[in-house]
Scaffold this active site. Structure first.
Site, PDB file in Angstrom:
ATOM      1  N   LYS A 158       0.834  -1.214   0.000  1.00  0.00           N
ATOM      2  CA  LYS A 158       0.000   0.000   0.000  1.00  0.00           C
ATOM      3  C   LYS A 158       0.863   1.257   0.000  1.00  0.00           C
ATOM      4  CE  LYS A 158      -4.472  -1.554   1.574  1.00  0.00           C
ATOM      5  NZ  LYS A 158      -5.594  -1.335   2.490  1.00  0.00           N
TER       6      LYS A 158
ATOM      7  N   LYS B 179      -4.044 -10.313  -6.751  1.00  0.00           N
ATOM      8  CA  LYS B 179      -5.360 -10.660  -6.188  1.00  0.00           C
ATOM      9  C   LYS B 179      -6.430  -9.691  -6.706  1.00  0.00           C
ATOM     10  CE  LYS B 179      -5.822  -8.026  -1.977  1.00  0.00           C
ATOM     11  NZ  LYS B 179      -6.323  -7.861  -0.660  1.00  0.00           N
TER      12      LYS B 179
ATOM     13  N   LYS C 288     -10.686  -4.333  -4.796  1.00  0.00           N
ATOM     14  CA  LYS C 288     -11.541  -3.169  -5.065  1.00  0.00           C
ATOM     15  C   LYS C 288     -10.709  -2.023  -5.611  1.00  0.00           C
ATOM     16  CE  LYS C 288     -13.299  -3.415  -0.653  1.00  0.00           C
ATOM     17  NZ  LYS C 288     -13.954  -4.327   0.169  1.00  0.00           N
TER      18      LYS C 288
HETATM   19  P1  TYM Z   1     -10.434  -6.741   3.222  1.00  0.00           P
HETATM   20  O1  TYM Z   1     -11.492  -5.735   3.471  1.00  0.00           O
HETATM   21  O2  TYM Z   1      -9.365  -6.408   2.242  1.00  0.00           O
HETATM   22  O3  TYM Z   1     -11.075  -8.090   2.777  1.00  0.00           O
HETATM   23  C1  TYM Z   1     -12.137  -8.712   3.500  1.00  0.00           C
HETATM   24  C2  TYM Z   1     -11.952 -10.227   3.451  1.00  0.00           C
HETATM   25  O4  TYM Z   1     -11.916 -10.666   2.084  1.00  0.00           O
HETATM   26  C3  TYM Z   1     -10.720 -11.405   1.831  1.00  0.00           C
HETATM   27  N1  TYM Z   1     -10.302 -11.128   0.451  1.00  0.00           N
HETATM   28  C4  TYM Z   1     -10.078 -12.052  -0.480  1.00  0.00           C
HETATM   29  N2  TYM Z   1     -10.168 -13.386  -0.452  1.00  0.00           N
HETATM   30  C5  TYM Z   1      -9.871 -14.050  -1.581  1.00  0.00           C
HETATM   31  N3  TYM Z   1      -9.512 -13.449  -2.747  1.00  0.00           N
HETATM   32  C6  TYM Z   1      -9.409 -12.114  -2.829  1.00  0.00           C
HETATM   33  N4  TYM Z   1      -9.074 -11.547  -3.975  1.00  0.00           N
HETATM   34  C7  TYM Z   1      -9.699 -11.344  -1.663  1.00  0.00           C
HETATM   35  N5  TYM Z   1      -9.717 -10.019  -1.384  1.00  0.00           N
HETATM   36  C8  TYM Z   1     -10.078  -9.907  -0.103  1.00  0.00           C
HETATM   37  C9  TYM Z   1      -9.730 -10.889   2.858  1.00  0.00           C
HETATM   38  O5  TYM Z   1      -8.697 -11.808   3.115  1.00  0.00           O
HETATM   39  C10 TYM Z   1     -10.610 -10.660   4.055  1.00  0.00           C
HETATM   40  O6  TYM Z   1     -10.819 -11.876   4.771  1.00  0.00           O
HETATM   41  N6  TYM Z   1      -7.641  -5.965   7.306  1.00  0.00           N
HETATM   42  C11 TYM Z   1      -8.817  -6.658   6.776  1.00  0.00           C
HETATM   43  C12 TYM Z   1     -10.093  -6.255   7.474  1.00  0.00           C
HETATM   44  C13 TYM Z   1     -10.055  -6.407   8.942  1.00  0.00           C
HETATM   45  C14 TYM Z   1     -10.111  -7.635   9.667  1.00  0.00           C
HETATM   46  C15 TYM Z   1     -10.083  -7.273  11.034  1.00  0.00           C
HETATM   47  C16 TYM Z   1     -10.196  -8.976   9.274  1.00  0.00           C
HETATM   48  C17 TYM Z   1      -9.997  -5.390   9.850  1.00  0.00           C
HETATM   49  N7  TYM Z   1     -10.023  -5.916  11.111  1.00  0.00           N
HETATM   50  C18 TYM Z   1     -10.143  -8.253  12.067  1.00  0.00           C
HETATM   51  C19 TYM Z   1     -10.239  -9.948  10.302  1.00  0.00           C
HETATM   52  C20 TYM Z   1     -10.206  -9.585  11.659  1.00  0.00           C
HETATM   53  C21 TYM Z   1      -8.972  -6.313   5.309  1.00  0.00           C
HETATM   54  O7  TYM Z   1      -8.514  -5.297   4.854  1.00  0.00           O
HETATM   55  O8  TYM Z   1      -9.766  -7.168   4.592  1.00  0.00           O
END
Ligand code: TYM
Length: 335
Positions: free
Chosen positions: A117, A199, A202
């Site tokens: 990032k 990956k 968004k």
């Molecule tokens: P985030 O918002 O990027 O994604 C949410 C969830 O989706 C999964 N994910 C994917 N899985 C498979 N293929 C992809 N292309 C893909 N893109 C996203 C992510 O692994 C995630 O499970 N930091 C975290 C959010 C967060 C969080 C937490 C998660 C904040 N606090 C506490 C667990 C526990 C994040 O940015 O996910």
């Protein structure tokens, strides 16, 4: 009778845009399933995490509300599950600050998401982007979660949350449950349709590479038809064919078919048959959820009531952990 407390599951999702097919297959769909498997589940929208990258205020509000409605449309059952918005529960930033002071600069510097990032947003490498894992650790540790289901990209963040928990427990006395990640076997890393080495995300500049869960049928079909594959024109699962491998994994996730079954189904057929079949599977999967989503979005009062009540429930749990932590650290009690 055995008297065991149900295990607790927590996961969160950033509300920086409409969920992607990657979020849906890699996370949301599996996570919601846990509420029917005897776990105590907490899910939330990580809007505090979202502002580590600059957000348009009106969009952040819109995407957060839509994400809330989308998860309800997917079937989150508020009788069983607590589903809230992170910024509504002040204990998250409160514990995050404390955990900042128990996390090393070196540990945070090693986080691959920070490095990615920071590269992508070179003009805004803010302190929040750097300490993001401490907020995520707070999210998890506040609720004493046993398991944290995430896609493969978030595993490192769950690991640092474990390290922080163990460190704090060791310095004082057992305070936090040490959480374990749960990574799905299939769909853990859904890749971009335009660059299958990255990956699906968004923030992917290339919109054709990313399926949004609210895309209409024509858009989904068009994006899959344009997906990058290879010149072999044979549906075969191989590391050397990342585009086809990604499409096969998406198809497998939705249909439940194994890679062998998929290979057999498309034997003697080319990508001209395979790509529309994957698109149809995705369209069929998303359609009923999109319909429910539109209905739920009509009732803003219902949505408001749900997220307000759920923030109160979450806060009651989070408060107990923060009180314990503050006492151990040595803050003078207010009363
Ligand atoms: P985030 O918002 O990027 O994604 C949410 C969830 O989706 C999964 N994910 C994917 N899985 C498979 N293929 C992809 N292309 C893909 N893109 C996203 C992510 O692994 C995630 O499970 N930091 C975290 C959010 C967060 C969080 C937490 C998660 C904040 N606090 C506490 C667990 C526990 C994040 O940015 O996910």
């Amino acid at each position: 009778m055995e008297n065991t407390k149900p295990k607790r599951i927590l996961s969160m999702y950033q509300s920086t845009g409409t969920f992607t097919l990657g979020n849906y297959l890699g996370a949301l769909r599996n996570h919601i399933g846990f509420q029917n498997e005897g776990y105590e589940c907490l899910y939330a929208l990580a809007d505090l995490h979202a502002i580590t990258v600059r957000q348009e205020p009106a969009n952040l509000r819109k995407y957060t509300l839509e994400a809330y409605a989308f998860l309800l449309a997917m079937g989150i059952d508020l009788e069983k599950t607590i589903f809230f918005i992170q910024s509504h529960v002040p204990q998250h930033p409160q514990l995050a600050w404390i955990l900042n002071c128990y996390t090393q600069f070196g540990e945070l510097s090693r986080m691959t998401q920070f490095k990615d990032k920071a590269q992508k947003h070179a003009d805004n490498i803010n302190a929040g982007l750097f300490t993001y894992p401490c907020l995520m650790a707070a999210d998890i540790l506040l609720y004493q979660a046993d398991f944290v289901p995430v896609g493969a990209d978030q595993k490192q963040h769950v690991e640092i949350a474990r390290d922080i928990a163990e460190r704090f427990n060791g310095l004082y006395s057992p305070t936090f449950t040490v959480p374990e990640p749960i990574i799905p076997q299939h769909g853990a890393r859904v890749m971009s349709l335009q660059d299958p080495t990255k990956k699906m995300s968004k923030s992917d500049g290339n919109n054709n590479g990313c399926i949004s869960v609210l895309d209409d049928a024509d858009t989904i079909m068009r994006k899959f038809k344009r997906a990058i594959t290879d010149s072999e024109a044979c549906v075969r699962y191989s590391e050397e064919k990342p585009g086809v491998k990604n499409l096969m994994e998406i198809y497998s996730c939705i249909t439940g078919k194994t890679m062998e079954e998929i290979q057999r189904e498309f034997e003697g057929k080319g990508y001209g048959d395979f790509k529309p079949a994957v698109a149809e599977a995705v369209i069929g999967e998303l359609r009923p959820i999109q319909e429910r989503f539109q209905e739920i979005m009509q009732d803003k009062e219902y949505l408001r009531r749900c997220y307000k009540e759920n923030a109160e429930k979450a806060s009651a749990i989070a408060h107990r952990t923060v009180a314990k932590v503050m006492k151990k650290v040595g803050f003078l009690p207010e009363d």
